[in-house]
Design an enzyme around this catalytic site. Sequence first.
Site, PDB file in Angstrom:
ATOM      1  N   TYR A  54      43.438  50.290  79.773  1.00  0.00           N
ATOM      2  CA  TYR A  54      44.635  51.114  79.704  1.00  0.00           C
ATOM      3  C   TYR A  54      45.025  51.712  81.096  1.00  0.00           C
ATOM      4  N   LEU A  56      30.981  41.741  85.096  1.00  0.00           N
ATOM      5  CA  LEU A  56      30.500  42.551  86.120  1.00  0.00           C
ATOM      6  C   LEU A  56      29.028  42.166  86.142  1.00  0.00           C
ATOM      7  N   PHE A  79      37.627  50.156  87.866  1.00  0.00           N
ATOM      8  CA  PHE A  79      37.861  50.789  86.643  1.00  0.00           C
ATOM      9  C   PHE A  79      36.869  50.317  85.472  1.00  0.00           C
ATOM     10  N   SER A  90      35.345  60.984  86.488  1.00  0.00           N
ATOM     11  CA  SER A  90      35.814  61.599  85.265  1.00  0.00           C
ATOM     12  C   SER A  90      35.401  63.097  85.345  1.00  0.00           C
ATOM     13  N   TYR A 104      27.316  58.792  79.281  1.00  0.00           N
ATOM     14  CA  TYR A 104      28.480  58.021  79.834  1.00  0.00           C
ATOM     15  C   TYR A 104      28.807  59.075  81.070  1.00  0.00           C
ATOM     16  N   LYS A 145      28.880  58.032  85.611  1.00  0.00           N
ATOM     17  CA  LYS A 145      29.931  58.249  86.459  1.00  0.00           C
ATOM     18  C   LYS A 145      29.271  59.185  87.609  1.00  0.00           C
ATOM     19  N   PHE A 176      41.380  63.804  84.847  1.00  0.00           N
ATOM     20  CA  PHE A 176      41.087  64.708  83.759  1.00  0.00           C
ATOM     21  C   PHE A 176      41.518  64.022  82.472  1.00  0.00           C
ATOM     22  N   ASN A 217      38.702  58.195  69.547  1.00  0.00           N
ATOM     23  CA  ASN A 217      38.106  59.116  69.793  1.00  0.00           C
ATOM     24  C   ASN A 217      38.819  60.475  70.560  1.00  0.00           C
ATOM     25  N   ARG A 245      33.845  70.417  67.535  1.00  0.00           N
ATOM     26  CA  ARG A 245      33.055  68.955  67.904  1.00  0.00           C
ATOM     27  C   ARG A 245      32.047  69.408  68.718  1.00  0.00           C
ATOM     28  N   GLY A 247      29.605  69.438  71.796  1.00  0.00           N
ATOM     29  CA  GLY A 247      29.448  68.966  72.948  1.00  0.00           C
ATOM     30  C   GLY A 247      30.784  69.306  73.765  1.00  0.00           C
TER      31      GLY A 247
HETATM   32  P1  NAD Z   1      39.564  50.617  79.253  1.00  0.00           P
HETATM   33  O1  NAD Z   1      38.475  50.515  78.136  1.00  0.00           O
HETATM   34  O2  NAD Z   1      41.030  50.502  78.626  1.00  0.00           O
HETATM   35  O3  NAD Z   1      39.569  49.823  80.455  1.00  0.00           O
HETATM   36  C1  NAD Z   1      38.282  49.634  81.062  1.00  0.00           C
HETATM   37  C2  NAD Z   1      38.228  48.045  81.230  1.00  0.00           C
HETATM   38  O4  NAD Z   1      36.896  47.457  81.663  1.00  0.00           O
HETATM   39  C3  NAD Z   1      38.687  47.106  79.876  1.00  0.00           C
HETATM   40  O5  NAD Z   1      39.647  46.325  80.009  1.00  0.00           O
HETATM   41  C4  NAD Z   1      37.120  46.400  79.457  1.00  0.00           C
HETATM   42  O6  NAD Z   1      37.314  45.041  78.990  1.00  0.00           O
HETATM   43  C5  NAD Z   1      36.718  46.293  80.906  1.00  0.00           C
HETATM   44  N1  NAD Z   1      35.174  46.145  81.245  1.00  0.00           N
HETATM   45  C6  NAD Z   1      34.473  47.098  80.721  1.00  0.00           C
HETATM   46  N2  NAD Z   1      33.125  46.544  81.122  1.00  0.00           N
HETATM   47  C7  NAD Z   1      33.133  45.274  81.920  1.00  0.00           C
HETATM   48  C8  NAD Z   1      32.351  44.457  82.661  1.00  0.00           C
HETATM   49  N3  NAD Z   1      31.063  44.620  82.537  1.00  0.00           N
HETATM   50  N4  NAD Z   1      32.997  43.354  83.332  1.00  0.00           N
HETATM   51  C9  NAD Z   1      34.346  43.566  83.205  1.00  0.00           C
HETATM   52  N5  NAD Z   1      35.226  44.293  82.477  1.00  0.00           N
HETATM   53  C10 NAD Z   1      34.646  45.290  81.863  1.00  0.00           C
HETATM   54  O7  NAD Z   1      39.547  52.286  79.888  1.00  0.00           O
HETATM   55  P2  NAD Z   1      40.540  53.169  80.524  1.00  0.00           P
HETATM   56  O8  NAD Z   1      40.696  54.438  79.838  1.00  0.00           O
HETATM   57  O9  NAD Z   1      41.592  52.451  81.182  1.00  0.00           O
HETATM   58  O10 NAD Z   1      39.531  53.624  81.782  1.00  0.00           O
HETATM   59  C11 NAD Z   1      39.302  53.041  82.992  1.00  0.00           C
HETATM   60  C12 NAD Z   1      38.250  53.654  83.679  1.00  0.00           C
HETATM   61  O11 NAD Z   1      38.494  55.033  83.846  1.00  0.00           O
HETATM   62  C13 NAD Z   1      36.724  53.634  83.001  1.00  0.00           C
HETATM   63  O12 NAD Z   1      35.783  53.648  84.208  1.00  0.00           O
HETATM   64  C14 NAD Z   1      36.851  55.028  82.486  1.00  0.00           C
HETATM   65  O13 NAD Z   1      35.458  55.625  82.345  1.00  0.00           O
HETATM   66  C15 NAD Z   1      37.404  55.876  83.652  1.00  0.00           C
HETATM   67  N6  NAD Z   1      37.939  57.190  82.912  1.00  0.00           N
HETATM   68  C16 NAD Z   1      38.809  57.091  81.760  1.00  0.00           C
HETATM   69  C17 NAD Z   1      39.393  58.238  81.043  1.00  0.00           C
HETATM   70  C18 NAD Z   1      40.294  58.164  80.016  1.00  0.00           C
HETATM   71  O14 NAD Z   1      40.138  59.313  79.188  1.00  0.00           O
HETATM   72  N7  NAD Z   1      40.965  56.968  79.620  1.00  0.00           N
HETATM   73  C19 NAD Z   1      39.007  59.308  81.790  1.00  0.00           C
HETATM   74  C20 NAD Z   1      38.014  59.632  82.708  1.00  0.00           C
HETATM   75  C21 NAD Z   1      37.622  58.294  83.443  1.00  0.00           C
HETATM   76  C1  UD1 Z   2      36.873  63.302  76.366  1.00  0.00           C
HETATM   77  C2  UD1 Z   2      35.317  63.104  76.532  1.00  0.00           C
HETATM   78  C3  UD1 Z   2      35.286  63.133  78.272  1.00  0.00           C
HETATM   79  C4  UD1 Z   2      36.369  62.185  79.078  1.00  0.00           C
HETATM   80  C5  UD1 Z   2      37.812  62.934  78.540  1.00  0.00           C
HETATM   81  C6  UD1 Z   2      38.946  62.154  79.344  1.00  0.00           C
HETATM   82  C7  UD1 Z   2      34.218  63.592  74.836  1.00  0.00           C
HETATM   83  C8  UD1 Z   2      33.346  64.498  74.291  1.00  0.00           C
HETATM   84  N1  UD1 Z   2      34.545  63.988  75.929  1.00  0.00           N
HETATM   85  O1  UD1 Z   2      36.992  64.815  76.489  1.00  0.00           O
HETATM   86  O2  UD1 Z   2      34.128  62.689  78.673  1.00  0.00           O
HETATM   87  O3  UD1 Z   2      36.258  62.405  80.456  1.00  0.00           O
HETATM   88  O4  UD1 Z   2      37.796  62.526  77.104  1.00  0.00           O
HETATM   89  O5  UD1 Z   2      39.653  61.314  78.292  1.00  0.00           O
HETATM   90  O6  UD1 Z   2      34.626  62.566  74.125  1.00  0.00           O
HETATM   91  N2  UD1 Z   2      40.380  66.861  69.462  1.00  0.00           N
HETATM   92  C9  UD1 Z   2      41.002  67.317  68.224  1.00  0.00           C
HETATM   93  N3  UD1 Z   2      41.023  66.189  67.387  1.00  0.00           N
HETATM   94  C10 UD1 Z   2      40.766  65.118  67.386  1.00  0.00           C
HETATM   95  C11 UD1 Z   2      40.331  64.608  68.841  1.00  0.00           C
HETATM   96  C12 UD1 Z   2      40.211  65.572  69.936  1.00  0.00           C
HETATM   97  O7  UD1 Z   2      41.006  68.327  67.993  1.00  0.00           O
HETATM   98  O8  UD1 Z   2      40.776  64.088  66.612  1.00  0.00           O
HETATM   99  C13 UD1 Z   2      40.358  67.902  70.440  1.00  0.00           C
HETATM  100  C14 UD1 Z   2      39.187  67.871  71.168  1.00  0.00           C
HETATM  101  O9  UD1 Z   2      38.264  68.732  70.601  1.00  0.00           O
HETATM  102  C15 UD1 Z   2      39.541  68.542  72.536  1.00  0.00           C
HETATM  103  C16 UD1 Z   2      40.873  67.913  72.582  1.00  0.00           C
HETATM  104  O10 UD1 Z   2      41.370  67.427  71.513  1.00  0.00           O
HETATM  105  O11 UD1 Z   2      39.533  70.087  72.558  1.00  0.00           O
HETATM  106  C17 UD1 Z   2      40.869  66.677  73.623  1.00  0.00           C
HETATM  107  O12 UD1 Z   2      40.008  65.919  73.256  1.00  0.00           O
HETATM  108  P1  UD1 Z   2      39.688  64.476  73.951  1.00  0.00           P
HETATM  109  O13 UD1 Z   2      41.016  63.550  73.879  1.00  0.00           O
HETATM  110  O14 UD1 Z   2      38.581  63.777  73.255  1.00  0.00           O
HETATM  111  O15 UD1 Z   2      39.372  64.818  75.479  1.00  0.00           O
HETATM  112  P2  UD1 Z   2      38.062  65.553  75.983  1.00  0.00           P
HETATM  113  O16 UD1 Z   2      37.342  66.568  74.825  1.00  0.00           O
HETATM  114  O17 UD1 Z   2      38.539  66.507  76.851  1.00  0.00           O
END
Ligand code: NAD
Ligand code: UD1
Length: 338
Positions: free
Chosen positions: A11, A59, A80, A124, A148, A152, A177, A197, A291, A293
Amino acid sequence: MKILVTGGTGYIGSHTVLALLESGHEVVVVDNLVNSSEESLRRVAELAGKAAVFVEADLLDEPALESVFGQHSVDAVIHFAGLKAVGESVQQPLAYYHNNIVGTLNLLRAMDAHDVRSIVFSSSATVYGEHNPIPYIEKMEIGANNPYGRTKEQIEDILTDLGAADTRWHVALLRYFNPVGAHPSGRIGEDPQGIPNNLVPFIAQVAVGRREKLMVFGGDYDTPDGTALRDYIHVVDLADGHVAALDYVATRPGVHRWNLGSGRGTSVLEMLHSFEKAVGHALPYEITSRRPGDLPAFWADASSALADLGWSTTKTIDQMTEDHWRWQKNNPNGYNAS
Ligand code: NAD
Ligand code: UD1
């Protein structure tokens, strides 16, 4: 520069690959496709008018990594790749520590062996844990409360130790964020597998008819409307933040950490209502229990990224939901056409 992007079909990775290509960089993507599709890169190429090189590799596979660095003279890495579902990490901590930590160690060792010592890492806001007051500031003591988040935090520690031991390393730790939205073309976006999620992908699937209604987790928080507050950031702004961080660290060694957020909190119901505006009608929801946590509210102090990188968010909540909706509406099943 030639940039290696791990997790670049995912993503945030796919949006960042597009931003890099548009800024004139060359890109090599390494991904094992465990949570993504190569189709995202085909569409990025269509949007950019040029393509990234794609290598399907894990990786955890050291010889494969060695061959990537052997074949491409890479200047810097944006890392990423990782598993990211908090709940799953509680159920399967070994899988998370193995994939995220060992994968990163393999990457860093291959980089070091090939004299590539610039890295931008996806951290994160979850590293701030439960004990810090809001808004979160980079200098606060971190401490995540789930496996998770601890991966990080531990990777931040590894990179900090590396920067202290060897001043040739250039490291950016980016604490995201809540990334939401999609490229305004509607061609690339978030494609979660199974039940989403996160809030916005869930709302999007309700809007497109794949889920019956949104369950709002908690309506009795001490917030203006009783629902929890988060700092949502448009994925295109987030991608631009990576390009800015890469430019900054290119000329400055050491370990740098920045929050990438807007500095504002938005409630679950505000997010839902903005999405409803984009869709053009009300969406079904029910307020249920909190939820486990979840925190009532958190957002970034976003001033360091502005001061150091000249970067700040530009897009509104309505732009996030409009763009997310355009992607979901045009691709009801994500990259999977069936
Ligand atoms: P994503 O799952 O869409 O992208 C992660 C990519 O890593 C995927 O394409 C997956 O196939 C690849 N991958 C996982 N393990 C691998 C491995 N061992 N070798 C090679 N490729 C591998 O997730 P995203 O939302 O794009 O997130 C990217 C990064 O940002 C992640 O590290 C995630 O933890 C971090 N992050 C995401 C969010 C969020 O809300 N989306 C928030 C904070 C941090
Ligand atoms: C989640 C992750 C966090 C990650 C962050 C960024 C968890 C516990 N935490 O946090 O590690 O860094 O995403 O992407 O998963 N909500 C609803 N209904 C739903 C889904 C979410 O009410 O079906 C609410 C949640 O309770 C929260 C808000 O929406 O208050 C945002 O939720 P979410 O998108 O999961 O993000 P975070 O909880 O901030």
